[in-house]
Design a protein around this motif. Structure first.
Motif, PDB file in Angstrom:
ATOM      1  N   SER A 254     -45.558  27.484   7.242  1.00  0.00           N
ATOM      2  CA  SER A 254     -44.555  27.296   8.293  1.00  0.00           C
ATOM      3  C   SER A 254     -43.137  27.439   7.736  1.00  0.00           C
ATOM      4  O   SER A 254     -42.268  28.052   8.367  1.00  0.00           O
ATOM      5  CB  SER A 254     -44.738  25.919   8.938  1.00  0.00           C
ATOM      6  N   LEU A 255     -42.901  26.886   6.540  1.00  0.00           N
ATOM      7  CA  LEU A 255     -41.578  27.004   5.917  1.00  0.00           C
ATOM      8  C   LEU A 255     -41.252  28.471   5.629  1.00  0.00           C
ATOM      9  O   LEU A 255     -40.157  28.950   5.948  1.00  0.00           O
ATOM     10  CB  LEU A 255     -41.562  26.203   4.613  1.00  0.00           C
TER      11      LEU A 255
ATOM     12  N   ARG B 262     -40.363  30.456   8.781  1.00  0.00           N
ATOM     13  CA  ARG B 262     -38.993  30.253   9.286  1.00  0.00           C
ATOM     14  C   ARG B 262     -37.998  31.105   8.499  1.00  0.00           C
ATOM     15  O   ARG B 262     -37.076  31.691   9.079  1.00  0.00           O
ATOM     16  CB  ARG B 262     -38.622  28.764   9.205  1.00  0.00           C
ATOM     17  N   TYR B 263     -38.157  31.149   7.196  1.00  0.00           N
ATOM     18  CA  TYR B 263     -37.279  31.995   6.379  1.00  0.00           C
ATOM     19  C   TYR B 263     -37.418  33.461   6.781  1.00  0.00           C
ATOM     20  O   TYR B 263     -36.426  34.188   6.935  1.00  0.00           O
ATOM     21  CB  TYR B 263     -37.627  31.840   4.896  1.00  0.00           C
TER      22      TYR B 263
ATOM     23  N   TRP C 130     -38.364  28.768  -0.374  1.00  0.00           N
ATOM     24  CA  TRP C 130     -39.650  29.169   0.193  1.00  0.00           C
ATOM     25  C   TRP C 130     -40.599  29.673  -0.892  1.00  0.00           C
ATOM     26  O   TRP C 130     -41.825  29.443  -0.810  1.00  0.00           O
ATOM     27  CB  TRP C 130     -39.466  30.240   1.267  1.00  0.00           C
TER      28      TRP C 130
ATOM     29  N   SER D  18     -42.091  26.864  -2.927  1.00  0.00           N
ATOM     30  CA  SER D  18     -42.969  26.049  -2.094  1.00  0.00           C
ATOM     31  C   SER D  18     -44.226  26.789  -1.669  1.00  0.00           C
ATOM     32  O   SER D  18     -45.031  26.255  -0.897  1.00  0.00           O
ATOM     33  CB  SER D  18     -42.211  25.590  -0.832  1.00  0.00           C
TER      34      SER D  18
ATOM     35  N   ALA E 289     -40.455  22.034  -1.353  1.00  0.00           N
ATOM     36  CA  ALA E 289     -40.365  21.136  -0.201  1.00  0.00           C
ATOM     37  C   ALA E 289     -41.429  20.052  -0.328  1.00  0.00           C
ATOM     38  O   ALA E 289     -42.593  20.361  -0.618  1.00  0.00           O
ATOM     39  CB  ALA E 289     -40.553  21.916   1.095  1.00  0.00           C
TER      40      ALA E 289
ATOM     41  N   THR F 242     -45.038  20.278   1.003  1.00  0.00           N
ATOM     42  CA  THR F 242     -45.936  21.331   0.504  1.00  0.00           C
ATOM     43  C   THR F 242     -46.609  20.945  -0.806  1.00  0.00           C
ATOM     44  O   THR F 242     -47.338  21.757  -1.387  1.00  0.00           O
ATOM     45  CB  THR F 242     -45.155  22.637   0.279  1.00  0.00           C
TER      46      THR F 242
END
Length: 494
Positions: free
Chosen positions: A147-148, A151-152, A214, A217, A480, A483
């Protein structure tokens, strides 16, 4: 509490065999067929002079064929490796489907001459990679990492899509080649807006600082997906900047900005690498550094060098990730006293580094004139010097061999890089602005001084002697929190 028992002791695992399922077998055969077709395309187009194009939609030029060969080769390796590695995975068909789709997306992006196709392929690359990062659907940390990353990548795709739409409107053409040809007619304010959008999109995709979070993570991805990510996906920033080079290569301020951004990420990535205790995030920090150097080369005007660098980095990083499991072992921290190479060792390492730099200049001609090539040659010398010092620090190598074999160990890789640089430059000769060195400026001199200072700091171990600096770097390299697995039982549950 969960009704499950966990055994932390060693267990004997049965030997797995390559997956014989239809999707893995078909996609593996398909990607190797694409590699063969890419090689044939190179022979026909680059060597035979034949041009493949659908004006306004698809253009297969030298940059396209180089990217095709590289991405299909690495994807073929990953597909073949995954036949055994992913055997028994409940979602093996989805993994191979996403990996093959990612390969097709990269190939489409490299050949796209329509802004909509280029933007769609760029976004598809990001979404498929985010899906691979979160491949284990029942793993909370994997879902969070996917998910992270998503978004990036949506932000990167949005920036690129908006930038291309703006350029299409301003130049009254939807063809990437047409936009590039009319770059000189853009108003200054609009040109800077477009340059900013392209730079940010490239920085996010290539995990440059401050968008490196990102990547650090993303270690929940299966190892083959990580190999493809670090060997192929992050290189997209360099490909984007090379394709649109005529928009900004004649703008000194824009090129200087790329030099600063690339140098900052190269130095930061190397610093983070020094403090990470885990293997995969060490490799992730190394990728941040290598992508920074690739963007730095773009800023110096040596786009062919950036493409050559992503090829070499792809081979290097794919091998390291696919063999990462062999390097993992449980060890206790021990004090490792610094080894003193002595005066002969210092003389040999400096001599090898200078010989490597001189050979690079002789092969490529970069650094022979007072332009941005001087900074590139300096980085090569510092890299060769670091490699020489690393060889001298290895206690298992006989002292006599160190001094005699050191020049060969250091100079040969420099020669390989130089000859590959020249080969790629020859292939990309017809691609606009692949060689556009800039005048030597105060920015280049400052960055060069910073690289020298960073080398001295690492050599003297200042990152260890300063607790404040060590903690700051360690904090900056943290993924993050959502994660990260915190207990071994979580691994067993996954």
């Amino acid at each position: 509490m969960t009704g499950q028992s966990h055994t932390n002791g060693p267990a004997q695992l049965s030997e797995t065999s390559p997956s014989s399922a239809g999707v893995p077998r078909a996609t593996t055969a398909g990607v190797w067929a694409l590699f063969a077709l890419s090689l044939a395309t190179v022979a026909v187009s680059d060597l035979g002079g034949y041009e493949w194009h659908l004006p306004g939609y698809v253009v297969v030029d030298a940059l396209t064929t180089v990217v095709w060969v590289v991405v299909t080769f690495f994807s073929g390796i990953v597909h073949s490796y995954s036949r055994r590695y992913m055997a028994g995975d409940a979602a093996v068909d989805r993994f191979f489907g996403r990996t093959f789709a990612f390969t097709l997306a990269v190939m489409a992006m490299a050949a796209a001459d329509h802004v909509a196709l280029f933007a769609a392929a760029w976004l598809a690359m990001g979404l498929t990679m985010a899906s691979l990062i979160g491949h284990v659907r029942g793993w909370d940390q994997a879902r969070a990492a996917g998910s992270l990353a998503r978004r990036y990548f949506l932000a990167s795709g949005g920036l690129l899509g908006g930038t291309l739409a703006l350029l299409a409107w301003a130049t009254e053409t939807t063809a990437v080649s047409g936009i590039v040809a009319r770059a000189g007619s853009l108003p200054a304010d609009l040109a800077w807006l477009a340059i900013g959008g392209l730079f940010l999109a490239a920085m996010i995709q290539s995990a440059l600082f401050p968008f490196h979070g990102w990547l650090l993570s993303s270690m929940t991805a299966p190892t083959p997906a990580s190999a493809l990510m670090h060997a192929g996906f992050v290189n997209a920033g360099g490909i984007l900047l090379t394709r649109f080079a005529p928009l900004y290569a004649d703008v000194p301020a824009a090129m200087s900005a790329l030099v600063v951004v690339g140098a900052a990420s190269a130095l930061l990535g190397q610093a983070l690498l020094l403090v990470r205790p885990d293997v995969k995030r060490k490799l992730g920090a190394s990728t941040v550094a290598q992508m920074g150097f690739m963007i730095l080369q773009c800023g110096l005007g040596f786009f062919a060098a950036a493409i050559a660098h992503l090829v070499l980095h792809g081979f290097y990083k794919a091998y390291l990730f696919l063999s990462a499991g062999e390097t993992v072992e449980r060890t206790a921290p021990t004090a490792s006293p610094r080894s003193d190479p002595g005066l002969p060792g210092l003389a040999a390492s400096f001599g090898a580094a200078l010989a490597g730099g001189a050979l690079f200049v002789a092969i490529t001609g970069k650094g022979a004139k007072p332009d941005s090539g001087v900074l590139l040659a300096l980085v090569v010398v510092l890299t060769a010097l670091q490699a020489a010092r690393d060889v001298l620090a290895r206690s298992g190598i006989p002292a006599r061999f160190k001094l005699v074999g050191l020049p060969v160990i250091v100079v040969v890789p420099v020669a390989v890089y130089g000859f590959l640089f020249e080969a790629v430059s020859g292939l990309l000769a017809d691609v606009p602005m692949t060689a556009a060195p800039t005048d030597l400026t105060a920015v280049h001199l400052a960055v060069g001084a910073l690289f020298v200072a960073a080398y001295l700091a690492v050599d003297r171990g200042w990152h260890r002697s300063s607790k404040r600096l060590y903690v700051a770097l360690l904090n900056l390299s943290q993924p993050a929190p959502e994660t990260v697995l915190t207990t071994k039982e979580d691994y067993n549950d996954a």
